[in-house]
Enzyme design. Structure first.
Site, PDB file in Angstrom:
ATOM      1  CD1 TRP A  99      -1.778  -2.331   1.984  1.00  0.00           C
ATOM      2  CD2 TRP A  99      -2.790  -1.590   0.131  1.00  0.00           C
ATOM      3  NE1 TRP A  99      -2.672  -3.292   1.576  1.00  0.00           N
ATOM      4  CE2 TRP A  99      -3.306  -2.860   0.449  1.00  0.00           C
ATOM      5  CE3 TRP A  99      -3.272  -0.922  -0.995  1.00  0.00           C
ATOM      6  CZ2 TRP A  99      -4.283  -3.487  -0.323  1.00  0.00           C
ATOM      7  CZ3 TRP A  99      -4.244  -1.545  -1.769  1.00  0.00           C
ATOM      8  CH2 TRP A  99      -4.738  -2.809  -1.434  1.00  0.00           C
ATOM      9  CG  ASP A 166      -2.838   4.274   4.472  1.00  0.00           C
ATOM     10  OD1 ASP A 166      -3.828   4.129   5.215  1.00  0.00           O
ATOM     11  OD2 ASP A 166      -2.621   3.543   3.479  1.00  0.00           O
ATOM     12  CE  LYS A 190      -7.834  -2.977   5.891  1.00  0.00           C
ATOM     13  NZ  LYS A 190      -7.595  -4.237   5.203  1.00  0.00           N
TER      14      LYS A 190
END
Length: 355
Positions: A99, A166, A190
């Site tokens: 990511w 992030d 999440k």
């Protein structure tokens, strides 16, 4: 048979959060209409987004001068929006996984990207150490938790440049000093909500500093000015986030979530390290408390499929590792229970005894 949800995302939510969302979808606050069909601009929904914003600020102790946004597009869209809004000439990125690499790829469309460090050569099995950030960059970006590889950075950096993070998969799992960041963002599926909404915490006076024109929907100022209501927001995921934050607050907030995270990790990593069949996959000092990754030891590699089938038969759901790394991944987000972790350990012990 009871199921234990270790999915990496969308992931486990507390049962009470799911039930309250289901009730709201059937009949929202007794108004005779579903949450899924009411206007986002109605007097019924506005209190939802107002309380959700207030709870983010309360749980994370967000200082004055920051806005909380609820947007669409997931963290993947933020990979683009961050450089669109903050990158004038050059940005620095720490490459710690898939990511982080994707975020770098998008940033390169807007200016020069400096990779300050990377653990790619070691398949991202550790967090790079000893790196420095150039002082002439517009911002430094890093990914706090790497869901695929199971590494995590659980600290806030003190740097001379703006910091952007992030935090998709570990936000609300520990206290964060928001004042050290220009922006924090994350997909909600999440630790916060179901899939469909993205949270952004942004420093207001950092906006409007780039030279380029920004499309209306990609300009953070648009959403700050309209209170996340410029276009129709994802109302159901925002409501689920609200209920989840109410639940977190009732449990004792992010400090309580951090305590639980450490307890869960101690249970599962303790068994990974003890069990003769398994081994962890990343440097111990960099182990994630959210995504606990492990594989069969080399001499027992042929048992991987058998253990996966055995664990599934015992009610373990979602422990298969990401396709890029294989093995197993026990995702232990905020709603994961100690009971679930102990059930996984019991499963591992039983499989060991069989072999």
């Amino acid at each position: 048979m009871k199921k234990y949800n270790f999915n990496a995302g969308p992931c486990i939510l507390d049962r009470s959060v799911i039930e309250k969302t289901a009730e709201a979808i059937l009949d929202f606050n007794g108004i005779g209409l579903s949450l899924a069909e009411i206007s986002h601009r109605s007097k019924d929904f506005q209190p939802v987004i107002d309380e959700a914003e207030a709870l983010v600020k309360e749980l994370l102790d967000v200082p004055e001068g920051y806005s909380v946004l609820f947007l669409g597009g997931g963290a993947s869209l933020e990979f683009c929006m961050i450089p669109y809004n903050f990158l004038n000439k050059k940005a620095a990125y720490l490459n710690t996984g898939v990511w982080a690499k994707k975020a770098m790829k998008e940033a390169k469309l807007f200016g020069e990207v400096v990779e300050v460090a990377s653990s790619a050569d070691a398949n991202y099995t550790f967090i790079p150490k000893g790196w420095t950030v150039p002082e002439d960059v517009d911002y430094f970006h890093f990914t706090t938790n790497n869901t695929i590889y199971g590494t995590e950075i659980r600290k806030d950096f003190d740097l001379k440049v703006p910091v952007i993070a992030d935090m998709s998969s570990d936000i609300f799992s520990r206290p964060v000093d928001v004042s050290k960041y220009t922006a924090i963002y994350g997909g909600a599926q999440k630790n916060l909500s179901m899939a469909g909404v993205t949270i952004v915490i942004v420093k207001n006076d950092a906006l409007g500093k780039v030279d380029r024109p920004i499309p209306t929907m990609l300009d953070y100022r648009t959403h700050v000015e309209k209170g996340s209501m410029f276009n129709t927001p994802p109302v159901v995921p925002i409501y689920t986030a609200l209920e989840n934050m109410r639940w977190m607050k009732a449990q004792g907030g992010v400090k309580a979530m951090e305590k639980l995270a450490k307890e869960r990790a101690e249970i599962v990593y303790g068994e990974i390290d003890r069990n003769k069949l398994f081994r962890g996959t990343v440097a111990e000092e960099d182990r994630s408390l959210m995504n606990l990754c492990f594989v069969m030891k080399d001499e027992y590699a042929e048992l991987e499929k058998e253990f996966m089938e055995f664990a599934t038969s015992k009610g373990m759901v979602g422990i298969k590792g990401h396709r890029s790394v294989g093995g197993f991944r026990a995702s232990c987000y905020n709603a994961q229970t100690i009971e679930g972790c102990k059930a996984l350990v019991a499963c591992m012990k039983e499989f060991e005894a069989m072999h």
